[in-house]
Design an enzyme around this catalytic site. Structure first.
Site, short mmCIF file in Angstrom:
data_model
loop_
_atom_site.label_atom_id
_atom_site.label_comp_id
_atom_site.label_asym_id
_atom_site.label_seq_id
_atom_site.Cartn_x
_atom_site.Cartn_y
_atom_site.Cartn_z
N ASP A 171 -4.74 3.18 0.67
CA ASP A 171 -3.51 3.95 0.93
C ASP A 171 -2.65 4.08 -0.31
O ASP A 171 -2.06 5.13 -0.54
CB ASP A 171 -2.71 3.29 2.06
CG ASP A 171 -3.26 3.68 3.42
OD1 ASP A 171 -3.58 4.88 3.60
OD2 ASP A 171 -3.39 2.81 4.29
N GLU A 185 0.82 -1.22 0.00
CA GLU A 185 0.00 0.00 0.00
C GLU A 185 0.85 1.26 0.00
O GLU A 185 0.34 2.37 0.06
CB GLU A 185 -0.97 -0.01 1.19
CG GLU A 185 -0.33 -0.28 2.54
CD GLU A 185 -1.35 -0.35 3.68
OE1 GLU A 185 -2.50 0.08 3.51
OE2 GLU A 185 -0.96 -0.83 4.76
C1 PEP Z 1 -5.91 0.03 2.37
O1 PEP Z 1 -5.12 0.92 2.69
O2 PEP Z 1 -6.30 -0.17 1.21
C2 PEP Z 1 -6.48 -0.85 3.41
C3 PEP Z 1 -7.24 -1.87 3.07
O3 PEP Z 1 -6.21 -0.58 4.71
P1 PEP Z 1 -6.91 0.62 5.52
O4 PEP Z 1 -8.09 1.10 4.72
O5 PEP Z 1 -7.33 0.06 6.84
O6 PEP Z 1 -5.82 1.64 5.62
MG MG Z 2 -4.11 0.96 4.58
#
Ligand code: PEP
Ligand code: MG
Length: 583
Positions: A458, A434
């Site tokens: 992210d 990410e």
């Molecule tokens: C993301 O970043 O895509 C993810 C699934 O984690 P979070 O939304 O919890 O940051």
């Molecule tokens: Mg994330």
């Protein structure tokens, strides 16, 4: 009648109901002149508010000490010290006398000054006191304003919550309570507040900007979450129209349930895994009902929220054991603590970063605090004998962090082996991809991991430099941006070249607009809010891999997100009209 507001669609569905306005947590008090004769009563008001705050804190501290332990209760010692700070109190009183204005305003000004001074301190311990000052400050200001904070789990009547902002922990507290839907002034489509709304199937619109100034207590409103529309005080005809639209949406969603027992495979037999994202174990019956074949992302940090202490190893263990058993034989991927960004965990007393999403968060925090990290890892390992658990680390930015995290895991395994505690020795360990640097070096990280899960929420924000929670830049947050598509393709190719499987747990994997493109790239697992699983299954079952690959190839030729979206929509309409119509 029928005033319309528009915001960012966060969670689809239509609801109608009375509003409950949540006051801002950080009060902005304005200056009000007071007469010479009222100066004394302002000072008395201030002293009484300090006494009341002190009583509240001591009661809270006692409760924590009884329910948890003495050490956790000591967190409040620092809060109490702020209340006894003579310099702060005297400065407030002397300024009220001198400037002859309301004490709330002066107190707020003095607090700001303190926070400013502390934030410039070299000493980390002193900088960390900012959270205490802010916490205590808010309590005192709330008492001075005469407002009571109402817990979002307390409603006896059904309401629509209207707030400037809601934290992910506020939203977590709304679970299955009498909350029909919510609207916030700020926030983006993939802020965690929006993600939670989808998980709980609460219609929501975020980033409305003027919600709290246009909507007042006593109003009735309609939320159309899918369209991002709010109607204030609708007339009878509008209500009837929306009720009809709601029935239609429900009927369409119901039609997809006929797919529940069918395989998630393309017309030429390519199987993919369609699994769910969860924040709380309470969501499990719901995801099984939607035909999920596992959990691709268990956001374990929600376990740390809405409590005053850190969960013990036993509590972690019991929670993971329960999830493993409930999901058996399906896999459950537990994402280790991803604190930070817009997820703030009060009991850790972590100072807020200047740029939270780029700061001391997720795996960075866990590697710096192995004491906290190991508790979680030990519990997951112990629970692994009760089902099929996998671990993944958030925010990995390169090979070194992956190795460090695995070293900590090895230490924990060794401790368990020495004590003869059983665990699943073949448990898969994955990396969330990410961060752009991880995407670019995915070929290297793949050698250290058993699988990848692409965190597009992210990845998009970091690669396009767009804050995912900021409504002002929401128009730039584009999953279909050619840069994002290229990165995703590279991650999938690197994983497969290194013979590991790759999933996606960002919101993009549950967006029908991108399913065929991702399928054509070879994505093995799609993890999403449960509500979307059956629609995505319909898409997968409607095409051959050859068709999907041709779509991917063409999607990668476009220069802008808009062109990609236009093309994806066209293909969706042409190939799977029943899903296109349900959007
Ligand atoms: C993301 O970043 O895509 C993810 C699934 O984690 P979070 O939304 O919890 O940051
Ligand atoms: Mg994330």
């Amino acid at each position: 009648m029928n005033e319309i507001l528009k915001g960012i669609p966060a969670s689809s569905g239509i609801v109608i109901g009375p509003v409950y306005i949540v006051g801002r947590d950080d009060f902005e008090v304005s200056r009000r002149a007071v007469s010479e004769g009222d100066v004394v009563s302002e000072i008395v008001r201030f002293e009484e508010s300090l006494i009341q705050t002190r009583q509240e804190l001591i009661a809270l501290q006692r409760k924590i000490a009884q329910e948890f332990d003495q050490e956790q209760a000591q967190i409040f010692d620092a809060h109490l010290l702020v209340l006894e700070d003579r310099m702060l109190i005297e400065e407030v009183i002397s300024r009220v006398k001198r400037e002859k204005c309301n004490v709330d305003f002066i107190f707020q000004e003095v607090l700001k000054k303190y926070v400013n001074v502390f934030s410039r301190m070299e000493d980390e311990y002193l900088r960390e006191r900012i959270a205490d000052i802010n916490d205590v400050g808010k309590r005192v200001l709330r008492i001075l304003s005469g407002k009571k904070k109402r817990a979002l789990s307390d409603f006896e009547e059904k309401v629509i919550v209207v707030a400037h902002d809601l934290s992910p922990s506020d939203t977590a507290a709304m679970h299955r309570k009498n909350i029909l839907g919510f609207i916030t002034d700020i926030g983006g489509k993939t802020s965690h507040t929006a993600i939670m709304a989808k998980s709980f199937e609460i219609p929501a619109v975020v980033g409305v900007e003027v919600a709290t100034s246009k909507i007042t207590a006593g109003d009735t409103i309609i939320i159309d979450g899918g369209a991002g529309i709010i109607v204030i005080n609708p007339d009878a005809k509008t209500i009837a129209n929306y009720k009809e639209a709601e029935d239609e949406i429900l009927a369409k969603a119901k039609a997809f349930f006929s797919l529940k027992e069918l395989l998630a495979e393309t017309r030429d037999g390519r199987r993919v895994e369609l699994v769910a994202n969860i924040e709380l174990p309470e969501e499990i019956p719901f995801l099984l009902d939607h035909g999920a074949e596992g959990i691709g992302l268990y956001r374990s940090e929600y376990f740390y929220m809405n409590r005053k202490d850190l969960p013990s190893e036993e509590e972690h263990y019991e929670a993971y054991k329960l999830v493993a058993e409930m999901m058996k034989p399906y896999p459950v991927i537990i994402r280790t603590l991803d604190l930070g960004g817009d997820k703030f965990i009060s009991q850790l007393q972590v100072p807020r970063d200047m740029v939270p999403f780029l700061g001391w968060r997720a795996i960075r925090f866990c590697l710096a605090r192995p004491d906290i990290f190991k508790v979680q890892l030990r519990a997951i390992l112990r629970a692994s004998v009760h089902g099929k658990l996998k671990i993944m680390y958030p925010m990995i930015s390169g090979v070194e962090e992956m190795r460090q995290a695995n070293r900590v895991l090895e230490e924990v395994k060794e401790e368990l082996r020495t004590k003869g505690v059983p665990f699943d020795k073949n448990m898969e360990i994955g990396a969330m991809i990410e961060v752009p640097s991880a995407a670019v070096t995915a070929d290297l990280i793949a050698k250290e991991a058993d699988f990848f899960s692409i965190g597009t929420n992210d990845l998009i924000q970091y690669s396009l430099a767009v804050d995912r929670t900021n409504e002002k830049v929401a128009y730039l947050y584009e999953p279909a941006h050619p840069a994002v598509l290229r990165l995703i393709k590279k991650i999938i190719d690197d994983a497969h070249r290194n013979k590991i499987w790759v999933g996606m747990c960002g919101e993009m994997s549950g967006d029908p607009m991108f399913t065929l493109v991702l399928l054509g790239m070879g994505l093995d697992e799609f993890s999403m809010p449960s509500k979307m699983i059956l629609q995505i299954k319909q898409l997968v079952r409607s095409v051959t891999m050859k068709q999907a690959q041709a779509i991917t190839e063409e999607a990668l030729t476009f220069s802008t997100a808009r062109e990609v979206e236009k093309f994806s929509k066209k293909k969706l309409k042409e190939l799977v009209p029943q899903v296109y119509d349900s959007l």
